[in-house]
Design a protein around this motif. Structure first.
Motif, PDB file in Angstrom:
ATOM      1  N   PHE A  89       0.833  -1.204   0.000  1.00 23.81           N
ATOM      2  CA  PHE A  89       0.000   0.000   0.000  1.00 23.81           C
ATOM      3  C   PHE A  89       0.868   1.255   0.000  1.00 23.81           C
ATOM      4  O   PHE A  89       0.623   2.203  -0.763  1.00 23.81           O
ATOM      5  N   LEU A  90       1.891   1.258   0.838  1.00 20.42           N
ATOM      6  CA  LEU A  90       2.774   2.426   0.914  1.00 20.42           C
ATOM      7  C   LEU A  90       3.551   2.623  -0.379  1.00 20.42           C
ATOM      8  O   LEU A  90       3.738   3.756  -0.841  1.00 20.42           O
ATOM      9  N   ARG A  91       4.006   1.530  -0.972  1.00 24.24           N
ATOM     10  CA  ARG A  91       4.751   1.651  -2.227  1.00 24.24           C
ATOM     11  C   ARG A  91       3.861   2.201  -3.335  1.00 24.24           C
ATOM     12  O   ARG A  91       4.289   3.009  -4.158  1.00 24.24           O
ATOM     13  N   LEU A  92       2.609   1.761  -3.367  1.00 24.29           N
ATOM     14  CA  LEU A  92       1.679   2.266  -4.389  1.00 24.29           C
ATOM     15  C   LEU A  92       1.385   3.749  -4.195  1.00 24.29           C
ATOM     16  O   LEU A  92       1.201   4.479  -5.178  1.00 24.29           O
ATOM     17  N   ILE A  93       1.333   4.208  -2.937  1.00 22.98           N
ATOM     18  CA  ILE A  93       1.133   5.641  -2.686  1.00 22.98           C
ATOM     19  C   ILE A  93       2.222   6.454  -3.369  1.00 22.98           C
ATOM     20  O   ILE A  93       1.969   7.521  -3.939  1.00 22.98           O
ATOM     21  N   SER A  94       3.451   5.915  -3.321  1.00 25.24           N
ATOM     22  CA  SER A  94       4.592   6.623  -3.902  1.00 25.24           C
ATOM     23  C   SER A  94       4.615   6.536  -5.428  1.00 25.24           C
ATOM     24  O   SER A  94       4.706   7.553  -6.122  1.00 25.24           O
ATOM     25  N   ILE A  95       4.505   5.325  -5.965  1.00 27.87           N
ATOM     26  CA  ILE A  95       4.718   5.155  -7.403  1.00 27.87           C
ATOM     27  C   ILE A  95       3.517   5.586  -8.238  1.00 27.87           C
ATOM     28  O   ILE A  95       3.653   5.846  -9.443  1.00 27.87           O
ATOM     29  N   MET A  96       2.330   5.672  -7.643  1.00 25.48           N
ATOM     30  CA  MET A  96       1.170   6.126  -8.395  1.00 25.48           C
ATOM     31  C   MET A  96       1.175   7.633  -8.596  1.00 25.48           C
ATOM     32  O   MET A  96       0.531   8.147  -9.514  1.00 25.48           O
ATOM     33  N   CYS A 163      10.250   1.077  11.849  1.00 28.53           N
ATOM     34  CA  CYS A 163      10.496   1.339  10.433  1.00 28.53           C
ATOM     35  C   CYS A 163       9.936   2.693  10.018  1.00 28.53           C
ATOM     36  O   CYS A 163      10.543   3.409   9.202  1.00 28.53           O
ATOM     37  N   PHE A 164       8.795   3.068  10.577  1.00 26.13           N
ATOM     38  CA  PHE A 164       8.215   4.376  10.268  1.00 26.13           C
ATOM     39  C   PHE A 164       9.110   5.504  10.772  1.00 26.13           C
ATOM     40  O   PHE A 164       9.392   6.468  10.051  1.00 26.13           O
ATOM     41  N   LEU A 165       9.579   5.381  11.998  1.00 28.41           N
ATOM     42  CA  LEU A 165      10.450   6.415  12.566  1.00 28.41           C
ATOM     43  C   LEU A 165      11.750   6.528  11.779  1.00 28.41           C
ATOM     44  O   LEU A 165      12.236   7.634  11.501  1.00 28.41           O
ATOM     45  N   LEU A 166      12.307   5.377  11.388  1.00 30.45           N
ATOM     46  CA  LEU A 166      13.551   5.379  10.620  1.00 30.45           C
ATOM     47  C   LEU A 166      13.341   6.031   9.243  1.00 30.45           C
ATOM     48  O   LEU A 166      14.214   6.769   8.765  1.00 30.45           O
ATOM     49  N   SER A 167      12.189   5.768   8.638  1.00 30.61           N
ATOM     50  CA  SER A 167      11.924   6.349   7.312  1.00 30.61           C
ATOM     51  C   SER A 167      11.726   7.860   7.396  1.00 30.61           C
ATOM     52  O   SER A 167      12.035   8.583   6.436  1.00 30.61           O
ATOM     53  N   CYS A 168      11.209   8.338   8.519  1.00 29.41           N
ATOM     54  CA  CYS A 168      11.058   9.779   8.687  1.00 29.41           C
ATOM     55  C   CYS A 168      12.419  10.468   8.830  1.00 29.41           C
ATOM     56  O   CYS A 168      12.617  11.607   8.377  1.00 29.41           O
ATOM     57  N   LEU A 169      13.357   9.768   9.451  1.00 25.10           N
ATOM     58  CA  LEU A 169      14.691  10.326   9.672  1.00 25.10           C
ATOM     59  C   LEU A 169      15.586  10.193   8.438  1.00 25.10           C
ATOM     60  O   LEU A 169      16.327  11.117   8.098  1.00 25.10           O
ATOM     61  N   PHE A 170      15.521   9.035   7.794  1.00 27.65           N
ATOM     62  CA  PHE A 170      16.401   8.754   6.656  1.00 27.65           C
ATOM     63  C   PHE A 170      15.575   8.355   5.438  1.00 27.65           C
ATOM     64  O   PHE A 170      15.140   7.210   5.334  1.00 27.65           O
ATOM     65  N   HIS A 171      15.332   9.291   4.564  1.00 26.93           N
ATOM     66  CA  HIS A 171      14.611   8.988   3.325  1.00 26.93           C
ATOM     67  C   HIS A 171      15.205   9.792   2.185  1.00 26.93           C
ATOM     68  O   HIS A 171      15.626  10.939   2.368  1.00 26.93           O
ATOM     69  N   ASN A 173      15.191  11.721  -1.672  1.00 26.32           N
ATOM     70  CA  ASN A 173      14.382  12.845  -2.127  1.00 26.32           C
ATOM     71  C   ASN A 173      14.151  12.801  -3.635  1.00 26.32           C
ATOM     72  O   ASN A 173      14.040  13.830  -4.289  1.00 26.32           O
ATOM     73  N   LEU A 174      14.060  11.584  -4.190  1.00 24.68           N
ATOM     74  CA  LEU A 174      13.928  11.453  -5.638  1.00 24.68           C
ATOM     75  C   LEU A 174      12.621  12.045  -6.155  1.00 24.68           C
ATOM     76  O   LEU A 174      12.561  12.561  -7.274  1.00 24.68           O
ATOM     77  N   ASN A 175      11.565  11.947  -5.366  1.00 20.92           N
ATOM     78  CA  ASN A 175      10.270  12.476  -5.804  1.00 20.92           C
ATOM     79  C   ASN A 175      10.062  13.934  -5.397  1.00 20.92           C
ATOM     80  O   ASN A 175       9.087  14.564  -5.807  1.00 20.92           O
ATOM     81  N   LYS A 176      10.960  14.427  -4.531  1.00 19.53           N
ATOM     82  CA  LYS A 176      10.855  15.808  -4.035  1.00 19.53           C
ATOM     83  C   LYS A 176       9.484  16.097  -3.433  1.00 19.53           C
ATOM     84  O   LYS A 176       8.913  17.186  -3.598  1.00 19.53           O
ATOM     85  N   ASP A 177       8.963  15.068  -2.762  1.00 20.92           N
ATOM     86  CA  ASP A 177       7.665  15.176  -2.076  1.00 20.92           C
ATOM     87  C   ASP A 177       7.766  14.351  -0.797  1.00 20.92           C
ATOM     88  O   ASP A 177       8.027  13.148  -0.847  1.00 20.92           O
ATOM     89  N   TRP A 178       7.564  14.993   0.354  1.00 18.73           N
ATOM     90  CA  TRP A 178       7.815  14.324   1.640  1.00 18.73           C
ATOM     91  C   TRP A 178       6.976  13.055   1.788  1.00 18.73           C
ATOM     92  O   TRP A 178       7.502  12.001   2.142  1.00 18.73           O
ATOM     93  N   LEU A 179       5.689  13.130   1.529  1.00 23.49           N
ATOM     94  CA  LEU A 179       4.813  11.980   1.693  1.00 23.49           C
ATOM     95  C   LEU A 179       5.223  10.841   0.772  1.00 23.49           C
ATOM     96  O   LEU A 179       5.309   9.667   1.185  1.00 23.49           O
ATOM     97  N   SER A 180       5.485  11.164  -0.468  1.00 26.07           N
ATOM     98  CA  SER A 180       5.837  10.135  -1.443  1.00 26.07           C
ATOM     99  C   SER A 180       7.187   9.500  -1.114  1.00 26.07           C
ATOM    100  O   SER A 180       7.340   8.279  -1.182  1.00 26.07           O
ATOM    101  N   ASP A 181       8.163  10.314  -0.752  1.00 29.92           N
ATOM    102  CA  ASP A 181       9.491   9.789  -0.426  1.00 29.92           C
ATOM    103  C   ASP A 181       9.471   8.947   0.836  1.00 29.92           C
ATOM    104  O   ASP A 181      10.075   7.870   0.893  1.00 29.92           O
TER     105      ASP A 181
END
Length: 329
Positions: A89-96, A163-171, A173-181
């Motif tokens: 679900f999370l991956r689809l949020i990004s790639i869609m 995993c959520f906390l880690l992704s907030c700290l280290f993500h 920026n290829l999409n240049k969109d916080w939610l998507s990245d």
């Protein structure tokens, strides 16, 4: 071994041979892989991302086949399935919404999205089968990863929250969109840990026997990560943070290495098991107990009948009610 095999009726001799379902499933998978590569790939190295997605989809196809054909959810972890729902679900949020994490070749135009959506549907079907159709066969007492100070059904939070906390700290920026990245990174980190409840369940099963198709499904998920890691090992330098730091690329790569390391023990025993005939036997009370991956049976002079225990061997101290008419020592 030959003498013991002669004791088995023809129907049970077939059970110790490679499953035609397994062979057919893997055959179709490799054929479709070649077909997709021929029709949809431009030969670009990024096709590995698409191939990894196809492997994950295949894993849940054979898992659903296993539950349908055996009418059982034995050896399947609900918590791992819940984690994979979040992953897809999370991956689809990004790639869609953006294209930063898509394969560069033509498979990234639509096919990658289709496969990830199919995987999400597949894991949802698995949860439906486990929780509703075959709930009575679900080994809930063995699926106890994370049952520490919180209700059992929330145990998956022990991998989701970190995993959520880690992704907030280290993500990146290829999409240049916080939610998507963050969504893409969260799915990447979570996938590295999603298999933990399933592996923990394997370790706790007292019989030491894992359902055959479940093991193939878990192997396919691990193989998908190996394929995906092969791509990111050459491309992780492109994963930079908003400030331009390349640290996030190393964190993503470490997470993938950690996933493969967690699967190392399983991979070893998976390949060892492929080289052995999956049948065990021993004598109890004058009877010969045959243990085959999907079930255990007791041989008597007249027929093979199921033993009365849900797992073999039964817990220590359990009274044995085993026929002794076999006349075999």
């Amino acid at each position: 071994m030959k003498k013991v095999m002669e004791l088995l009726p023809e129907s049970m001799r077939q059970m110790v041979k490679p499953s035609s379902t397994v062979v057919a499933a893997w055959g179709i998978f490799f054929f479709c892989s070649l077909l997709v590569f021929k029709l949809l790939s431009d030969g670009d190295f990024s096709f590995l991302l698409t191939y990894a997605a196809v492997c994950r989809c295949f894993a849940f196809v054979i898992l659903n086949i296993k539950m349908y054909t055996s009418n059982s959810a034995s050896s399947v972890s609900l918590k791992t399935l819940e984690a994979y729902v979040c992953v897809f679900f999370l991956r689809l949020i990004s790639i869609m919404r953006h294209e930063g994490y898509l394969p560069y070749d033509s498979s990234g135009d639509w096919f990658y999205h289709f496969v990830e959506s199919a995987s999400l549907c597949g894991v949802c079907v698995s949860i439906y089968l486990l929780y509703f159709r075959f709930r009575g066969t679900y080994d809930e007492s063995q699926d106890c990863f994370g049952n520490l100070h919180i209700p059992s059904f929330l145990g998956v939070l022990y991998v989701v929250v970190p995993c959520f906390l880690l992704s907030c700290l280290f993500h990146p920026n290829l999409n240049k969109d916080w939610l998507s990245d963050v969504s893409w990174t969260f799915s990447m980190y979570l996938e590295s840990c999603a298999i933990l409840p399933q592996l923990y369940m394997f370790q706790r099963q007292s019989s030491g026997v894992v359902e055959v198709l479940v093991s193939h499904s878990v192997f396919a998920l691990g193989f998908a990560r190996v394929v995906e890691m092969a791509f990111w090992m050459s491309s992780f330098h492109e994963l930079t943070s908003h400030s331009g730091s390349k640290l996030v690329g190393y964190v993503v790569l470490i997470a993938q290495f950690a996933h493969v390391a967690l699967m190392g023990d399983f991979f070893y025993f998976y390949f060892v098991s492929l080289q052995k005939v999956s049948v065990w036997w021993h004598c109890v009370g004058g009877s010969v107990i045959f243990h085959i991956p999907t079930r255990a049976r007791v041989y008597t002079s007249t027929s093979f009948i199921p033993h009365p225990y849900p797992t073999w061997p039964p817990p220590q101290g359990t009274p044995l009610h085993i026929p002794t008419s076999a006349g075999i020592v």
